[in-house]
Design an enzyme around this catalytic site. Structure first.
Site, short mmCIF file in Angstrom:
data_model
loop_
_atom_site.label_atom_id
_atom_site.label_comp_id
_atom_site.label_asym_id
_atom_site.label_seq_id
_atom_site.Cartn_x
_atom_site.Cartn_y
_atom_site.Cartn_z
N PRO A 170 46.40 -2.54 -11.33
CA PRO A 170 46.98 -1.88 -10.10
C PRO A 170 46.65 -2.85 -8.98
O PRO A 170 45.62 -2.93 -8.19
CB PRO A 170 45.80 -0.87 -9.85
CG PRO A 170 44.65 -1.20 -10.91
CD PRO A 170 45.17 -1.76 -11.99
N CYS A 171 47.49 -3.95 -8.94
CA CYS A 171 47.25 -5.19 -7.82
C CYS A 171 47.35 -4.35 -6.57
O CYS A 171 47.07 -5.29 -5.44
CB CYS A 171 48.06 -6.14 -8.00
SG CYS A 171 49.80 -6.06 -8.43
N HIS A 172 48.15 -3.38 -6.48
CA HIS A 172 48.61 -2.60 -5.16
C HIS A 172 47.26 -1.96 -4.51
O HIS A 172 47.19 -1.85 -3.44
CB HIS A 172 49.34 -1.39 -5.39
CG HIS A 172 48.83 -0.52 -6.25
ND1 HIS A 172 49.23 -0.49 -7.90
CD2 HIS A 172 48.11 0.81 -6.02
CE1 HIS A 172 48.59 0.52 -8.22
NE2 HIS A 172 48.06 1.31 -7.34
#
Length: 271
Positions: A170-172
């Protein structure tokens, strides 16, 4: 079928089987191996806001991308892994359950991801980001601190921009060190906002705090300060909420850092 009673009968039976046997369709073996998770395949799954392509190989998930051009996705995966990838109807059952739960916010600690084509630094960054809880965000500087490279903030940003497995990794959930949302390799800032909203995060509220220079929220009843999105910070009532621009300001005010979200305690470097 009766068992042959003599060697001659056995030879006759084998000959007949060879004559009647049909050649397996091309690619059947690869498809079976991919179904078992022993070769490279990809399939569509439901994502937070769109359908996703999820590719996998013998060592786990290799790539994730919003559904679009399948040939382009296949080419990209093959170039990165050096192996052909075959489109399948579904992921292997166990992997499908793990991916679905991961995307729904139930962190799957044993979800296999194949980061073998990345550098050790990039792998460190991405595995650290996998530990950021659903519905919370951290900064690039936080990730750099967590991997023991506090001055490598820009390098962390580059590693996240090249994340081959967004959504699953989850780089968001990583924002700029000043608190603003920042860029997103899987669709830009607006796409990032959209995904964060599905996790119950209000991007506009985060941006408003960033505009005011507020980095942390504290509770005057517990004497603890947190990242604004920390689940502990969300329980602080207006009457007991204290805002801080820096960790130093919180420390001088007698507050201690949250042990769950581990806010930055030292200097903050630009991202």
């Amino acid at each position: 079928m009766n068992r042959p009673r003599t060697l001659e009968e056995a030879r006759t039976m084998v000959k007949a089987m060879r004559e009647t046997a049909e050649r397996a369709p091309d690619g059947l073996a690869d498809a079976v191996l991919a179904e078992l998770g022993m070769a490279d395949g990809y399939a569509e799954v439901d994502g937070p806001v769109d359908r996703l392509y999820v590719a996998w190989g013998p060592d786990g998930v290799t790539a994730v991308e919003r559904v679009g051009d399948p040939m382009g996705f296949e080419t990209e995966v093959q170039l990165r892994t050096g192996r052909p990838v075959r489109r399948m109807e579904r992921l292997p059952a166990r992997l499908a359950r793990q991916v679905d739960r991961q995307l729904a916010g139930d962190r799957q600690r044993d979800l296999p991801v194949d980061l073998g084509t990345l550098t050790s630094f990039e792998q460190q960054v991405l595995r650290t980001v996998m530990g950021i809880p659903w519905g919370e965000v951290r900064s690039y500087a936080w990730v750099a601190r967590e991997i023991g490279r506090p001055r490598a903030v820009r390098a962390v940003g580059s590693a996240l921009a090249g994340n081959p497995i967004p959504f699953v990794i989850p780089c968001h959930r990583v924002v700029r060190t000043d608190g603003h949302i920042g860029e997103y390799g899987a669709g830009g800032p607006e796409a990032k906002r959209e995904v964060l909203r599905t996790e119950g995060i209000d991007p506009d509220e985060l941006e408003a705090l960033a505009d005011r220079g507020i980095r942390y929220l504290g509770s005057d009843t517990t004497g603890i300060y947190c990242w604004p999105s920390c689940h502990h910070a969300r329980r602080i009532t207006d009457a007991h909420r204290v805002t801080f621009r820096t960790a130093e300001q919180a420390r001088v005010s007698g507050f201690r850092p949250c042990t769950a979200c581990r806010p930055l305690e030292g200097a903050v470097f630009a991202a």
